[in-house]
Design a protein around this motif. Structure first.
Motif, short mmCIF file in Angstrom:
data_model
loop_
_atom_site.label_atom_id
_atom_site.label_comp_id
_atom_site.label_asym_id
_atom_site.label_seq_id
_atom_site.Cartn_x
_atom_site.Cartn_y
_atom_site.Cartn_z
N ALA A 195 0.85 -1.21 -0.02
CA ALA A 195 -0.09 0.06 0.15
C ALA A 195 0.96 1.21 0.01
O ALA A 195 1.87 1.32 0.29
CB ALA A 195 -0.94 -0.08 1.26
N MET A 196 0.30 2.44 -0.31
CA MET A 196 0.98 3.81 -0.43
C MET A 196 1.09 4.41 0.90
O MET A 196 0.17 4.24 1.78
CB MET A 196 0.09 4.72 -1.31
CG MET A 196 0.16 4.36 -2.95
SD MET A 196 1.94 4.08 -3.37
CE MET A 196 2.60 5.80 -3.35
N ALA A 197 2.17 4.86 1.26
CA ALA A 197 2.46 5.50 2.45
C ALA A 197 1.82 7.00 2.17
O ALA A 197 1.78 7.35 1.01
CB ALA A 197 4.03 5.71 2.75
N ASN A 198 1.42 7.76 3.07
CA ASN A 198 0.91 9.15 3.07
C ASN A 198 1.31 10.07 4.24
O ASN A 198 1.60 9.55 5.40
CB ASN A 198 -0.41 9.17 2.51
CG ASN A 198 -1.53 8.57 3.54
OD1 ASN A 198 -1.58 8.65 4.66
ND2 ASN A 198 -2.50 7.98 2.95
N THR A 199 0.66 11.27 4.28
CA THR A 199 0.87 12.03 5.57
C THR A 199 -0.14 12.15 6.32
O THR A 199 -0.29 12.53 7.21
CB THR A 199 0.94 13.79 4.89
OG1 THR A 199 -0.32 13.98 4.43
CG2 THR A 199 2.13 13.81 3.94
N GLY A 200 -1.19 11.32 6.24
CA GLY A 200 -2.54 11.59 6.85
C GLY A 200 -3.53 12.22 6.29
O GLY A 200 -4.70 12.21 6.70
N PHE A 250 -2.57 -1.51 -3.42
CA PHE A 250 -2.27 -1.62 -5.07
C PHE A 250 -1.61 -2.99 -5.43
O PHE A 250 -1.53 -3.06 -6.50
CB PHE A 250 -1.56 -0.47 -5.58
CG PHE A 250 -0.21 -0.28 -5.12
CD1 PHE A 250 0.80 -0.93 -5.68
CD2 PHE A 250 0.31 0.20 -3.83
CE1 PHE A 250 2.05 -0.64 -5.57
CE2 PHE A 250 1.60 0.66 -3.56
CZ PHE A 250 2.48 -0.07 -4.40
N GLY A 251 -1.44 -3.69 -4.28
CA GLY A 251 -0.73 -5.11 -4.93
C GLY A 251 -0.68 -5.94 -3.60
O GLY A 251 -0.98 -5.86 -2.53
N THR A 252 -0.36 -7.06 -4.20
CA THR A 252 0.03 -8.29 -3.20
C THR A 252 1.16 -8.84 -3.63
O THR A 252 1.42 -9.19 -4.69
CB THR A 252 -1.34 -9.33 -3.63
OG1 THR A 252 -2.61 -8.54 -3.24
CG2 THR A 252 -1.14 -10.57 -2.54
N VAL A 253 2.00 -9.16 -2.36
CA VAL A 253 3.21 -9.93 -2.60
C VAL A 253 2.91 -11.39 -2.82
O VAL A 253 2.31 -12.07 -2.21
CB VAL A 253 4.10 -9.65 -1.11
CG1 VAL A 253 5.31 -10.22 -1.20
CG2 VAL A 253 4.41 -8.10 -0.88
#
Length: 274
Positions: A202-207, A232-235
Motif C-alpha cells: 500500500a501507499m504511504a501518505n501524510t495522513g 495496490f498490490g499483493t506480494v
C-alpha cells in the motif's frame, strides 16, 4: 467484554492516531519554512509530503522521545541480528523530480507485476491496475525512469503494525517524486476490520487525503490500520519469505520502529505487463 486481542488493536490504533497528529503538526511547520525556500528557488517540492504509514520519521527528535516513552526497548536492542542480505549492486540513486503526475499510459485491463530485485531476494508484487490505476501508472512511470534503483528500504516496524517501508531515494523518509497521486481502492474487499492483511502492498501518505507520492509499505504480518492507505498490490509467496527474513533480523532502535538491521536495497525495480 472486550477481548485482549481487541484491546491490543485498539491501543495500536490510538497510538497510531497520536503519532499522526504529531506528524501533521510538524509537517505544517515544515511546510511554512519550505514555502519561503521554494519561493526563492522557484521549486515546488510536493513529493516530500509522502511520509508514511504511521507518520513517524526517524530524524525527528520529538518523535524519537515519544517512541522511547511509549515502547520499552527489548533487551536484545544492543545486539543486532546477523545481516541476512547481500551487498548492494554498484550504482547510486538518481535525483529525479517532476512537477505533475505522469499521463495515464497503462492498460487497466492488463496484468502488471512490480519486480523488486533487492539485496535480500526478489519481491514480486501483483498490482491492481483496474482498482488503483493512478498508483500503478505512477509505479510504471517511476520504475521506467530508474527512480527506485539503488534506494534503501528505510523503515521497519515490528510493534503494533508490521511493515517494511520503501520508495524514498533519499533513504530518510522525507523524499518523493515531486508530485502526489490520489487515494484509490480504499474499500478493497481485503481490508476488513481496519486490518491490512499480510502480503498487502500500500501507499504511504501524510495522513491527509491524496498525499501519496512514491513511498510504499509491504505488510509482512496482519496490521491494524485505518483504511486510509491505497492498497495496490499483493506480494508473491516467494516475496513473503524474503519479507519475513528481513523482519526476523529486526530494526535498529529496539523500540519497534527504525531502520531495518538487514541491508535492504532495491538494486533494480521493474514493472512487467502481461
Amino acid at each position: 467484554m472486550v477481548s485482549q486481542e481487541q484491546r491490543r488493536r485498539q491501543l495500536a490504533r490510538e497510538k497510531f492516531l497520536r503519532q499522526q497528529q504529531r506528524r501533521t503538526a510538524a509537517r505544517r511547520r515544515a511546510r511554512m519554512r519550505n514555502s519561503v525556500i521554494a519561493s526563492v528557488l522557484g521549486v515546488v517540492v510536493i513529493g516530500s509530503v509522502a511520509l508514511y504509514t504511521t507518520g513517524v520519521l526517524k530524524n525527528d527528535q520529538d518523535d524519537k522521545a515519544n517512541a522511547s516513552a511509549e515502547v520499552t526497548p527489548s533487551a536484545s536492542a544492543t545486539s543486532k541480528a546477523p545481516d541476512p542480505c547481500a551487498k548492494p549492486a554498484a550504482g547510486s540513486v538518481k535525483k529525479l523530480s517532476w512537477k505533475k503526475e505522469p499521463a495515464m499510459t497503462i492498460d487497466t485491463s492488463a496484468q502488471y507485476t512490480l519486480k523488486l530485485a533487492t539485496t535480500c531476494g526478489e519481491i514480486d508484487v501483483a498490482m491492481k491496475a483496474k482498482a488503483a490505476p493512478h498508483t500503478v501508472n505512477s509505479f510504471d512511470f517511476l520504475a521506467g525512469k530508474g527512480y527506485f534503483d539503488h534506494s534503501k528500504c528505510h523503515r521497519l516496524t515490528t510493534n503494533g503494525i508490521y511493515v517494511l517501508q520503501c520508495g524514498d531515494p533519499t533513504g530518510t523518509g522525507t523524499g518523493g517524486p515531486g508530485y502526489t497521486i490520489p487515494d484509490e481502492n480504499l474499500k478493497d474487499k481485503s481490508l476488513k476490520g481496519n486490518v491490512y492483511p499480510a502480503g498487502t502492498v500500500a501507499m504511504a501518505n501524510t495522513g491527509q487525503k491524496h498525499s501519496g507520492g512514491s513511498q510504499f509499505f509491504l505488510v509482512y504480518q496482519d496490521s491494524p490500520l485505518p483504511p486510509s492507505y491505497t492498497p495496490f498490490g499483493t506480494v508473491s509467496e516467494a516475496g513473503m519469505k524474503v519479507l519475513k527474513k528481513i523482519a526476523a533480523a529486526g530494526e535498529s532502535t529496539g523500540a519497534g520502529d527504525g531502520a531495518p538491521n538487514a541491508t535492504v536495497v532495491i538494486d533494480k525495480a521493474t514493472v512487467v505487463k502481461s
